[in-house]
Enzyme design. Sequence first.
Site, mmCIF file in Angstrom:
data_model
loop_
_atom_site.group_PDB
_atom_site.id
_atom_site.type_symbol
_atom_site.label_atom_id
_atom_site.label_comp_id
_atom_site.label_asym_id
_atom_site.label_seq_id
_atom_site.Cartn_x
_atom_site.Cartn_y
_atom_site.Cartn_z
ATOM 1 N N TYR A 183 0.791 -1.230 0.000
ATOM 2 C CA TYR A 183 0.000 0.000 0.000
ATOM 3 C C TYR A 183 0.828 1.287 0.000
ATOM 4 C CZ TYR A 183 -4.156 -2.819 0.907
ATOM 5 O OH TYR A 183 -5.175 -3.731 0.809
ATOM 6 N N LYS B 129 -17.241 15.678 0.746
ATOM 7 C CA LYS B 129 -16.235 16.128 -0.223
ATOM 8 C C LYS B 129 -15.856 14.998 -1.170
ATOM 9 C CE LYS B 129 -12.527 13.960 1.727
ATOM 10 N NZ LYS B 129 -11.423 13.212 1.084
ATOM 11 N N THR C 157 -9.185 16.992 -2.502
ATOM 12 C CA THR C 157 -9.741 15.778 -3.086
ATOM 13 C C THR C 157 -10.285 16.018 -4.489
ATOM 14 O OG1 THR C 157 -10.366 15.139 -0.838
ATOM 15 C CG2 THR C 157 -11.269 13.829 -2.607
#
Length: 328
Positions: free
Chosen positions: A47, A186, A243
Amino acid sequence: MQIAVLGAGAWGTALAISFAHRHSVSLWARDPEKAARMQAAGENSRYLPGHRFPVSLRATADFSAASQNAELMIIAAPLAGLRTALQYLRDAGVATPFLWVCKGLEKGTGLLPHQVVREVLGERLCGVLTGPSFADELARDLPTVVTIASTDANFALRCAEALRGPRLRIYASDDVIGAEVGGAVKNVMAIATGVCDGLGLGMNARAALMTRGLHEIARFGKALGGHADTFMGLSGMGDLFLTCTGDLSRNRRVGLLLATGKPLDQITRELGQVAEGVPAAHEVQRRAAALGVKMPITDWVCTLLDGSVTPIEGVAALMERDIGFEGR
C-alpha cells in the site's frame, strides 16, 4: 507515547510512519503473514511502497501486544470496517482513548462514524482525525495540516499537541459533526469534479462545481448540527479542494473514469482500494432527503453511479435547473 495504529492500509501506514518519528508505534494488521512481511521488509510494500519504517515502528498481528501498553489508538480501518473494529475493542475489553480516521456515512444505516462509535461503545474518550491529506505526502514528510475533533475539546487539544511534528500541524476542534460531514461529502464532490475534468468542461465548470459543492456540504452539515465555520476550515473547504483537484484522489479518479463511459464495477476493481464517495453518495442523498435539504450535485452523482444517465445528460440537467438566489 505508546501508540497503536489499527489498520495497515496506506493511510494507517502513513500515520504510523509520521507518529513514529516522535513516539513508539505498533502498526497492527489482521493478517499475520502481511504483518510479518512488513516487519521483515521495513515497509508496507503493498500500500505504501518505498517508505521505510522508522526504528520505533513495529508491524504486528498480535493485538494484545499492540494494545497492551498503548496510551492512544488510531482506528485506520475504512468506514466499512469501523463497526467491526469497534466490536473488536469492545470484546477485548480495551478502554484506551482512540481516534478514527475514516470518512463517509455507513452503508445501510447512513450513520456518521461518531454515531457508529456511540452505538457500539457508548460514551468514550475519542475523536476524529481528518483534513486535507494524502498518505504518500505525509509518509514523505511533506508539510501537512489536519484537524482533530472531539466532543471533549481538551482531549482534542491534548492529542493535537502530542501528535504534531515539524511537518505535521494539527488543529483542535469540538465540532465532530461538522468535521465528519466535510470529510464525507467532499468525496462525493470529488467524483463530480472528476467527471467534469474527464469531459473536458474547463476550469469555469470545475470552479462552479467546487463552490456549489461546498455550499451543499455546509447546508447538509448545518442541518445535522455542524458549525458553519467548520465548513470553511481544513475538514471542509481544505479537504474539498485537495480531493477535487489532487491526482492522488481515488474519488476524483472514479469521476475521471466514469467520464470515459466505464461501468462502476470495472472502475472499483481497477482502483483496488476503497473510494469512500461511492457508498457515501446514496447515503448522503437519503439523509438529505429526510432532512429536506436540496443537494443537486449529490443527486447527479448518484444518477451517474446508478448508470441511469450519461455524464453529458447529467451536466445538462444541472445547468437547466431553475434559477434562484445563490445563498439559498
